[in-house]
Write an enzyme that holds these catalytic residues in place. Structure first.
Site, mmCIF file in Angstrom:
data_model
loop_
_atom_site.group_PDB
_atom_site.id
_atom_site.type_symbol
_atom_site.label_atom_id
_atom_site.label_comp_id
_atom_site.label_asym_id
_atom_site.label_seq_id
_atom_site.Cartn_x
_atom_site.Cartn_y
_atom_site.Cartn_z
ATOM 1 N N LYS A 9 0.809 -1.219 0.000
ATOM 2 C CA LYS A 9 0.000 0.000 0.000
ATOM 3 C C LYS A 9 0.847 1.276 0.000
ATOM 4 O O LYS A 9 2.060 1.241 0.272
ATOM 5 C CB LYS A 9 -0.932 -0.025 1.217
ATOM 6 N N TYR A 49 -12.341 -2.082 -3.802
ATOM 7 C CA TYR A 49 -12.841 -2.250 -2.428
ATOM 8 C C TYR A 49 -14.364 -2.137 -2.348
ATOM 9 O O TYR A 49 -14.895 -1.785 -1.294
ATOM 10 C CB TYR A 49 -12.196 -1.212 -1.511
ATOM 11 N N ASN A 112 -2.044 0.395 6.723
ATOM 12 C CA ASN A 112 -1.484 -0.832 7.284
ATOM 13 C C ASN A 112 -0.631 -1.641 6.306
ATOM 14 O O ASN A 112 -0.539 -2.852 6.409
ATOM 15 C CB ASN A 112 -2.587 -1.668 7.941
ATOM 16 N N HIS A 115 -2.239 -5.450 1.643
ATOM 17 C CA HIS A 115 -3.531 -6.115 1.489
ATOM 18 C C HIS A 115 -3.264 -7.548 1.050
ATOM 19 O O HIS A 115 -2.338 -7.789 0.278
ATOM 20 C CB HIS A 115 -4.384 -5.426 0.419
ATOM 21 N N GLU A 126 -9.646 -10.958 -7.412
ATOM 22 C CA GLU A 126 -8.697 -9.850 -7.245
ATOM 23 C C GLU A 126 -7.506 -9.982 -8.184
ATOM 24 O O GLU A 126 -6.993 -8.983 -8.682
ATOM 25 C CB GLU A 126 -8.246 -9.784 -5.781
HETATM 26 P P1 GTP Z 1 -7.349 -6.830 4.736
HETATM 27 O O1 GTP Z 1 -6.448 -7.977 4.958
HETATM 28 O O2 GTP Z 1 -6.651 -5.578 4.333
HETATM 29 O O3 GTP Z 1 -8.545 -7.128 3.883
HETATM 30 O O4 GTP Z 1 -7.855 -6.522 6.171
HETATM 31 P P2 GTP Z 1 -9.008 -7.216 6.930
HETATM 32 O O5 GTP Z 1 -9.760 -8.178 6.094
HETATM 33 O O6 GTP Z 1 -8.427 -7.697 8.210
HETATM 34 O O7 GTP Z 1 -9.853 -5.920 7.224
HETATM 35 P P3 GTP Z 1 -11.158 -5.394 6.497
HETATM 36 O O8 GTP Z 1 -11.460 -6.223 5.317
HETATM 37 O O9 GTP Z 1 -12.158 -5.184 7.559
HETATM 38 O O10 GTP Z 1 -10.639 -3.963 6.020
HETATM 39 C C1 GTP Z 1 -10.005 -3.785 4.776
HETATM 40 C C2 GTP Z 1 -9.087 -2.600 4.864
HETATM 41 O O11 GTP Z 1 -9.828 -1.436 5.187
HETATM 42 C C3 GTP Z 1 -8.017 -2.666 5.968
HETATM 43 O O12 GTP Z 1 -6.862 -3.335 5.583
HETATM 44 C C4 GTP Z 1 -7.734 -1.213 6.235
HETATM 45 O O13 GTP Z 1 -6.799 -0.693 5.288
HETATM 46 C C5 GTP Z 1 -9.064 -0.557 5.990
HETATM 47 N N1 GTP Z 1 -9.733 -0.326 7.261
HETATM 48 C C6 GTP Z 1 -10.304 -1.242 8.085
HETATM 49 N N2 GTP Z 1 -10.811 -0.662 9.180
HETATM 50 C C7 GTP Z 1 -10.529 0.667 9.058
HETATM 51 C C8 GTP Z 1 -10.787 1.817 9.871
HETATM 52 O O14 GTP Z 1 -11.368 1.731 10.936
HETATM 53 N N3 GTP Z 1 -10.348 3.016 9.384
HETATM 54 C C9 GTP Z 1 -9.707 3.136 8.184
HETATM 55 N N4 GTP Z 1 -9.308 4.338 7.752
HETATM 56 N N5 GTP Z 1 -9.457 2.087 7.394
HETATM 57 C C10 GTP Z 1 -9.845 0.871 7.834
#
Ligand code: GTP
Ligand code: MG
Length: 138
Positions: A9, A49, A112, A115, A126
């Protein structure tokens, strides 16, 4: 063997962490079988997304993903999807295990660093979003 879609990212590409992150993947036995650096538009980030479109952070997420270049890649290996998520660590770096990418490099739950696809169906979708079959070199 299995394949998964990985994205390094903007927070990581802008801090020159691509090589260090790739070393973590390769050390875990994941092979990088496709890789390219691209700069997404906000619309493209939103399309990628789209499953998160109703989440409160959707705007912030798509704006961030379009803020600087990303490196999109296909990782291949035995159990690649689960292995990649293990190497990535928990979504929130505060919860991530020692040695994981997010523990070492991520700045916040939003920024973070990486992905990774979460299931075989999403991995296939994807990978097809970013790559043609000819670009996958196993
Ligand atoms: P991925 O492995 O990245 O898919 O993460 P995940 O599956 O554990 O998390 P999720 O699918 O819920 O969220 C996808 C992405 O959205 C995350 O990797 C973050 O970059 C973003 N994201 C999740 N929660 C938050 C939040 O509270 N604030 C913000 N700004 N971004 C978030
Ligand atoms: Mg997810």
């Amino acid at each position: 063997t299995e394949r998964t879609l990985s994205i390094i990212k903007p927070d990581a590409t802008t801090r020159n962490l691509t090589g260090k992150i790739n070393a973590k993947f390769e050390d875990a036995g994941l092979r990088i079988v496709a890789q390219k650096r691209i700069h997404l538009t906000p619309a493209q980030a939103g399309q990628f997304y789209i499953v998160h479109k109703d989440r409160p952070f959707f705007g912030e997420l798509t704006e961030f993903m379009a803020s600087a270049p990303v490196v999109v890649q296909v990782l291949e290996g035995e159990g690649a999807i689960a292995k990649n998520r293990e190497v990535m660590g928990a979504t929130n770096p505060a919860d991530a295990a020692p040695g994981t990418i997010r523990k070492e490099f991520a700045e916040s739950v939003g920024e973070n660093s990486v992905h990774g696809s979460d299931a075989p169906e999403t991995a296939a979708e994807e990978i097809a979003f970013f790559f043609s079959g000819l670009e996958l070199v196993g």
